[in-house]
Design an enzyme around this catalytic site. Structure first.
Site, PDB file in Angstrom:
ATOM      1  N   GLY A 135      -3.352   4.997  -7.115  1.00 45.70           N
ATOM      2  CA  GLY A 135      -4.290   4.592  -6.077  1.00 45.70           C
ATOM      3  C   GLY A 135      -4.365   5.576  -4.923  1.00 45.70           C
ATOM      4  O   GLY A 135      -5.429   5.822  -4.368  1.00 45.70           O
ATOM      5  N   GLU A 249     -12.405  -0.062   6.530  1.00 45.58           N
ATOM      6  CA  GLU A 249     -11.384  -0.884   5.872  1.00 45.58           C
ATOM      7  C   GLU A 249     -10.049  -0.785   6.615  1.00 45.58           C
ATOM      8  O   GLU A 249      -9.360  -1.784   6.819  1.00 45.58           O
ATOM      9  CB  GLU A 249     -11.259  -0.373   4.427  1.00 45.58           C
ATOM     10  CG  GLU A 249     -10.135  -0.975   3.643  1.00 45.58           C
ATOM     11  CD  GLU A 249     -10.169  -0.569   2.157  1.00 45.58           C
ATOM     12  OE1 GLU A 249     -11.201  -0.044   1.682  1.00 45.58           O
ATOM     13  OE2 GLU A 249      -9.153  -0.765   1.483  1.00 45.58           O
ATOM     14  N   GLU A 374       2.567   6.362   3.849  1.00 50.14           N
ATOM     15  CA  GLU A 374       2.815   7.783   3.562  1.00 50.14           C
ATOM     16  C   GLU A 374       1.498   8.570   3.578  1.00 50.14           C
ATOM     17  O   GLU A 374       1.422   9.676   4.124  1.00 50.14           O
ATOM     18  CB  GLU A 374       3.502   7.958   2.194  1.00 50.14           C
ATOM     19  CG  GLU A 374       4.932   7.456   2.143  1.00 50.14           C
ATOM     20  CD  GLU A 374       5.049   5.927   2.152  1.00 50.14           C
ATOM     21  OE1 GLU A 374       4.105   5.248   1.697  1.00 50.14           O
ATOM     22  OE2 GLU A 374       6.079   5.417   2.625  1.00 50.14           O
TER      23      GLU A 374
HETATM   24  C1  LIG Z   1      -2.593  -7.042  -3.083  1.00 54.99           C
HETATM   25  C2  LIG Z   1      -3.316  -5.744  -3.241  1.00 54.99           C
HETATM   26  C3  LIG Z   1      -4.695  -5.713  -3.093  1.00 54.99           C
HETATM   27  C4  LIG Z   1      -5.397  -4.525  -3.305  1.00 54.99           C
HETATM   28  N1  LIG Z   1      -6.784  -4.542  -3.263  1.00 54.99           N
HETATM   29  C5  LIG Z   1      -7.466  -3.433  -3.670  1.00 54.99           C
HETATM   30  C6  LIG Z   1      -8.892  -3.478  -3.832  1.00 54.99           C
HETATM   31  O1  LIG Z   1      -9.553  -4.493  -3.542  1.00 54.99           O
HETATM   32  N2  LIG Z   1      -9.522  -2.382  -4.314  1.00 54.99           N
HETATM   33  C7  LIG Z   1      -8.858  -1.236  -4.637  1.00 54.99           C
HETATM   34  O2  LIG Z   1      -9.485  -0.284  -5.072  1.00 54.99           O
HETATM   35  N3  LIG Z   1      -7.497  -1.158  -4.480  1.00 54.99           N
HETATM   36  C8  LIG Z   1      -6.797  -2.230  -4.026  1.00 54.99           C
HETATM   37  N4  LIG Z   1      -5.420  -2.175  -3.899  1.00 54.99           N
HETATM   38  C9  LIG Z   1      -4.732  -0.950  -4.264  1.00 54.99           C
HETATM   39  C10 LIG Z   1      -4.085  -0.214  -3.096  1.00 54.99           C
HETATM   40  O3  LIG Z   1      -5.067   0.409  -2.308  1.00 54.99           O
HETATM   41  C11 LIG Z   1      -3.069   0.764  -3.728  1.00 54.99           C
HETATM   42  O4  LIG Z   1      -1.994  -0.017  -4.209  1.00 54.99           O
HETATM   43  C12 LIG Z   1      -2.584   1.809  -2.765  1.00 54.99           C
HETATM   44  O5  LIG Z   1      -3.615   2.688  -2.408  1.00 54.99           O
HETATM   45  C13 LIG Z   1      -1.427   2.624  -3.364  1.00 54.99           C
HETATM   46  O6  LIG Z   1      -1.726   3.075  -4.636  1.00 54.99           O
HETATM   47  P1  LIG Z   1      -0.683   2.813  -5.832  1.00 54.99           P
HETATM   48  O7  LIG Z   1      -0.310   1.386  -5.802  1.00 54.99           O
HETATM   49  O8  LIG Z   1      -1.275   3.342  -7.077  1.00 54.99           O
HETATM   50  O9  LIG Z   1       0.601   3.637  -5.443  1.00 54.99           O
HETATM   51  P2  LIG Z   1       0.885   5.190  -5.762  1.00 54.99           P
HETATM   52  O10 LIG Z   1      -0.313   5.994  -5.368  1.00 54.99           O
HETATM   53  O11 LIG Z   1       1.391   5.312  -7.135  1.00 54.99           O
HETATM   54  O12 LIG Z   1       2.073   5.477  -4.744  1.00 54.99           O
HETATM   55  C14 LIG Z   1       3.398   4.993  -4.949  1.00 54.99           C
HETATM   56  C15 LIG Z   1       4.261   5.386  -3.751  1.00 54.99           C
HETATM   57  O13 LIG Z   1       4.259   6.823  -3.634  1.00 54.99           O
HETATM   58  C16 LIG Z   1       3.815   7.208  -2.364  1.00 54.99           C
HETATM   59  N5  LIG Z   1       3.033   8.445  -2.456  1.00 54.99           N
HETATM   60  C17 LIG Z   1       1.957   8.701  -3.252  1.00 54.99           C
HETATM   61  N6  LIG Z   1       1.506   9.954  -3.052  1.00 54.99           N
HETATM   62  C18 LIG Z   1       2.326  10.496  -2.109  1.00 54.99           C
HETATM   63  C19 LIG Z   1       2.374  11.774  -1.469  1.00 54.99           C
HETATM   64  N7  LIG Z   1       1.482  12.725  -1.736  1.00 54.99           N
HETATM   65  N8  LIG Z   1       3.359  11.987  -0.557  1.00 54.99           N
HETATM   66  C20 LIG Z   1       4.251  11.008  -0.262  1.00 54.99           C
HETATM   67  N9  LIG Z   1       4.243   9.784  -0.824  1.00 54.99           N
HETATM   68  C21 LIG Z   1       3.291   9.541  -1.733  1.00 54.99           C
HETATM   69  C22 LIG Z   1       2.948   6.052  -1.873  1.00 54.99           C
HETATM   70  O14 LIG Z   1       2.836   6.058  -0.478  1.00 54.99           O
HETATM   71  C23 LIG Z   1       3.719   4.870  -2.413  1.00 54.99           C
HETATM   72  O15 LIG Z   1       4.765   4.577  -1.552  1.00 54.99           O
HETATM   73  C24 LIG Z   1      -4.697  -3.337  -3.635  1.00 54.99           C
HETATM   74  C25 LIG Z   1      -3.314  -3.363  -3.733  1.00 54.99           C
HETATM   75  C26 LIG Z   1      -2.610  -4.548  -3.566  1.00 54.99           C
HETATM   76  C27 LIG Z   1      -1.125  -4.540  -3.745  1.00 54.99           C
END
Ligand SMILES: Cc1cc2nc3c(=O)[nH]c(=O)nc-3n(C[C@H](O)[C@H](O)[C@H](O)COP(=O)(O)OP(=O)(O)OC[C@H]3O[C@@H](n4cnc5c(N)ncnc54)[C@H](O)[C@@H]3O)c2cc1C
Length: 386
Positions: A135, A249, A374
């Site tokens: 994400g 947002e 982050e």
């Molecule tokens: C309840 C809920 C509702 C949501 N609703 C929506 C929605 O309506 N629509 C939608 O599109 N998304 C939605 N999301 C998704 C949300 O925006 C993502 O979960 C978020 O952007 C993080 O992406 P990821 O979960 O894939 O984590 P990842 O991107 O896999 O990251 C995992 C960890 O690594 C860290 N990280 C990643 N890259 C780096 C970097 N370059 N440097 C340092 N740290 C890093 C992150 O900060 C995090 O701590 C929702 C999520 C939840 C839990």
């Protein structure tokens, strides 16, 4: 809210009174029931539409109220103050995260087709950007949209989508052109996809720590044929449009975090005044009074950082750095407040029957959803060290 310097007009305060009355009468009595059911009742949407709460900034031609951004600020504050953060989030997604894609970049025909239903609460919306593979790195989106005559054909999957299980209309980010090594952000577009389109499916509803009354789903797209006119904005520049709505947002997330923290703090102050220990109320102990003073100061700092960014955003000024600071600060702040408020409730703070327990679970999302802390630090650092 908005104590001290006056930023809201009498009209905003009248709107606040309307929303607050609605919340107290029609939301608060049901919060626990909805959390247990893991769903918001469908009637909430047309009811909010009837009260004019689902398109406050949209033009009245489409059924909106044509109000200003501060009206949205009031709506966000009152929804989050309700103690039903799930509802605040579901509404925020519909009004300020999903439908703005249509309002700001959709064609007149698409707006005329969908916006009145969105404002009336008959057509629930979701925004689908995040994918199972990641994400944070939005440019790495793998869902494809391939042009085929009068249609685009979408294939891929989306993850963690709020309102995902119940929406009628999805705004989906998909790659229309292969990523160019130097310009990874090029080639992404947004599409309006109706739920009934063949090939679209809700793969599963996800089981979450908090925000339990708000449904979150994984979505699947298999050869989904979307009419070419459902492309929002210009082909291939969608990423930049997505990023623009991300700013709104993140401000909404900041407003929610501050209002949630204020509500929890108010409830906790009420609790420590009542709770007796060592011959008097907890509120007489200096260490507790100081802790509350620190929390109130942090909430106030979050509020005014957010208001300052709101003012810039409303004036149309560039404020990505400020909004990223709001998202970072308020998300971390609301979690510190959650930790301390649970602690100040003692054993009761760990019990489901106390609102502060739900607040702590709900607040945990704030450093993750809508861009993690982050990623916010990364954006701020890029502004400091270009
Ligand atoms: C309840 C809920 C509702 C949501 N609703 C929506 C929605 O309506 N629509 C939608 O599109 N998304 C939605 N999301 C998704 C949300 O925006 C993502 O979960 C978020 O952007 C993080 O992406 P990821 O979960 O894939 O984590 P990842 O991107 O896999 O990251 C995992 C960890 O690594 C860290 N990280 C990643 N890259 C780096 C970097 N370059 N440097 C340092 N740290 C890093 C992150 O900060 C995090 O701590 C929702 C999520 C939840 C839990």
């Amino acid at each position: 809210m908005g104590r001290g310097v006056k930023i809201f007009t009498e009209q905003h305060e009248m709107f606040r009174a309307t929303v607050r009355a609605f919340v107290e009468k029609e939301i608060t009595p049901h919060v626990e029931e909805w959390e247990a059911a893991e769903r918001l009742p469908r009637w909430i949407w047309p009811r909010m539409g009837e009260l004019g709460l689902l398109g406050v900034e949209y033009d009245d031609t489409y059924g909106g109220a044509g109000a200003d951004f501060l009206t949205t600020v009031v709506l966000c504050e009152e929804m989050a103050r309700s103690g039903c953060a799930s509802l605040a989030m579901a509404v925020g997604v519909h009004t300020d995260m999903a439908s703005p894609h249509l309002y700001w970049t959709g064609s007149e025909a698409l707006k005329a087709k969908y916006l009145p239903g969105i404002c009336r609460g008959e057509l629930l919306t979701a925004i689908a950007v995040t994918e199972p593979g990641g994400g944070s790195d939005v440019a790495a989106i793998r869902t494809r949209a391939v042009r085929d005559g009068a249609h685009y054909v979408l294939d891929g999957a989306k993850m963690f989508i709020t309102n995902g299980a119940t929406a009628d209309l999805y705004f989906v980010a998909a790659r229309v052109q292969a990523a160019d090594a130097g310009k990874r952000h090029r080639g992404i577009s947004m599409f309006a996809v109706e739920r009934a389109t063949p090939g679209f499916a809700v793969s599963r509803t996800l089981d979450k720590t908090g925000m339990r009354a708000s449904d979150t789903a994984e979505l699947s797209f298999q050869a989904v044929r979307v009419p070419a006119e459902n492309l929002l904005g210009r082909e291939g520049v969608g990423f930049y449009e997505v990023m623009r709505v991300f700013q709104r947002e993140r401000l909404v997330a900041g407003l929610h975090a501050v209002a949630m923290a204020q509500r929890a703090l108010d409830d906790t102050i009420g609790y420590v005044r009542e709770r007796q220990a060592f011959g008097g109320p907890l509120s007489d102990k200096q260490v507790i009074r100081h802790r509350l003073a620190d929390l109130a100061t942090q909430v106030e700092a979050g509020r005014w950082l957010t208001y300052a960014a709101c003012a810039k955003f409303a004036a149309g000024e560039e404020c990505v750095r400020e909004i990223s600071m709001v998202k970072l600060f308020t998300a971390e702040m609301v979690n510190r407040v959650a930790y301390e408020c649970v602690q100040l409730h003692g054993g009761y703070g760990y019990m489901r029957e106390y609102a502060v327990e739900r607040f702590a679970r709900d607040a945990r999302l704030m450093t993750i959803g809508g861009g993690t802390s982050e990623i916010m630090r990364d954006i701020i650092a890029r502004a400091l060290l270009p």
